[in-house]
Design a protein around this motif. Structure first.
Motif, PDB file in Angstrom:
ATOM      1  N   GLN A 125       0.832  -1.201   0.000  1.00  0.00           N
ATOM      2  CA  GLN A 125       0.000   0.000   0.000  1.00  0.00           C
ATOM      3  C   GLN A 125       0.871   1.258   0.000  1.00  0.00           C
ATOM      4  O   GLN A 125       0.610   2.205  -0.738  1.00  0.00           O
ATOM      5  N   GLU A 126       1.910   1.267   0.826  1.00  0.00           N
ATOM      6  CA  GLU A 126       2.857   2.388   0.847  1.00  0.00           C
ATOM      7  C   GLU A 126       3.499   2.571  -0.530  1.00  0.00           C
ATOM      8  O   GLU A 126       3.670   3.686  -1.007  1.00  0.00           O
ATOM      9  N   PHE A 127       3.879   1.453  -1.136  1.00  0.00           N
ATOM     10  CA  PHE A 127       4.538   1.501  -2.442  1.00  0.00           C
ATOM     11  C   PHE A 127       3.599   2.073  -3.502  1.00  0.00           C
ATOM     12  O   PHE A 127       3.988   2.940  -4.286  1.00  0.00           O
ATOM     13  N   LEU A 143       3.955   5.425  -6.232  1.00  0.00           N
ATOM     14  CA  LEU A 143       4.291   4.998  -7.595  1.00  0.00           C
ATOM     15  C   LEU A 143       4.609   6.158  -8.535  1.00  0.00           C
ATOM     16  O   LEU A 143       5.496   6.046  -9.375  1.00  0.00           O
ATOM     17  N   ALA A 144       3.911   7.249  -8.395  1.00  0.00           N
ATOM     18  CA  ALA A 144       4.106   8.370  -9.319  1.00  0.00           C
ATOM     19  C   ALA A 144       5.476   9.025  -9.169  1.00  0.00           C
ATOM     20  O   ALA A 144       5.926   9.729 -10.075  1.00  0.00           O
ATOM     21  N   GLN A 145       6.159   8.763  -8.083  1.00  0.00           N
ATOM     22  CA  GLN A 145       7.463   9.393  -7.848  1.00  0.00           C
ATOM     23  C   GLN A 145       8.526   8.909  -8.833  1.00  0.00           C
ATOM     24  O   GLN A 145       9.542   9.573  -9.019  1.00  0.00           O
ATOM     25  N   GLN A 146       8.273   7.777  -9.474  1.00  0.00           N
ATOM     26  CA  GLN A 146       9.270   7.246 -10.408  1.00  0.00           C
ATOM     27  C   GLN A 146       9.498   8.169 -11.599  1.00  0.00           C
ATOM     28  O   GLN A 146      10.525   8.074 -12.270  1.00  0.00           O
ATOM     29  N   ILE A 147       8.579   9.072 -11.851  1.00  0.00           N
ATOM     30  CA  ILE A 147       8.737  10.021 -12.952  1.00  0.00           C
ATOM     31  C   ILE A 147       9.915  10.952 -12.692  1.00  0.00           C
ATOM     32  O   ILE A 147      10.620  11.341 -13.619  1.00  0.00           O
TER      33      ILE A 147
END
Length: 173
Positions: free
Chosen positions: A97-99, A103-107
């Motif tokens: 759930q934390e991950f 997820l959008a931070q990978q941008i």
């Protein structure tokens, strides 16, 4: 056509061609320099706009790595029952759930950094699964104790990812 006419044509044409070639070269160099200057200014403006976003992404991923550190997880997440498998699944669900929340931070971070973060997350999940399969573990509390005692002997997967994140952020300056 006699040779004097031919010589006159070459005498007028050759300087014109040389002048044209020099002018072309100078204008081409000037336009390329102008284009590079515009590109540099645009990149500079974009960097000032994206740097705060990138730093925020690194901050969020650092927080994620701290939150999924098994020693932090085992203290923060209390068992809902005595069943070790239920607790294992609950902890893994919290990590996932934390991950998903981040997820959008990978941008905003590099592909290599993202892959190290994903590897640390998967290694943490694997560590918890292996600890739950251990024969000494009979309930949720012994699972917590085993995971924490394992971390006394070796570094957590998130510590390597944290070191990489810190190194990458230091390269932004």
């Amino acid at each position: 056509m006699d040779s004097t006419t031919f010589t006159e044509i070459i005498a007028y044409t050759l300087p014109s061609l040389i002048t044209g070639a020099v002018a072309y070269y100078l204008f081409d160099a000037h336009f390329k320099d102008q284009q590079n200057t515009r590109r540099w200014l645009l990149q500079k403006d974009n960097q000032s706009a994206t740097l705060p976003l990138r730093l925020q992404a690194y901050e969020r991923m650092t927080l994620f790595m701290e939150r999924i550190n098994p020693s932090q997880l085992m203290v923060r997440i209390n068992p809902v029952s005595e069943d070790k498998n239920e607790y294992r699944d609950f902890v893994i669900a919290q990590i996932e759930q934390e991950f998903e929340h981040n997820l959008a931070q990978q941008i905003y971070i590099s592909n290599e950094c993202w892959s190290i973060i994903v590897t640390a997350k998967n290694a943490t999940i694997q560590m918890i699964r292996l600890a739950a399969q251990h024969e000494k573990v009979s309930n949720a509390d012994t699972l917590r104790e085993l995971v924490i005692s394992d971390l006394l002997q070796k570094a957590s997967p998130s510590s390597a990812a944290l070191a990489y994140i810190k190194n990458e952020v230091s390269q932004l300056w």
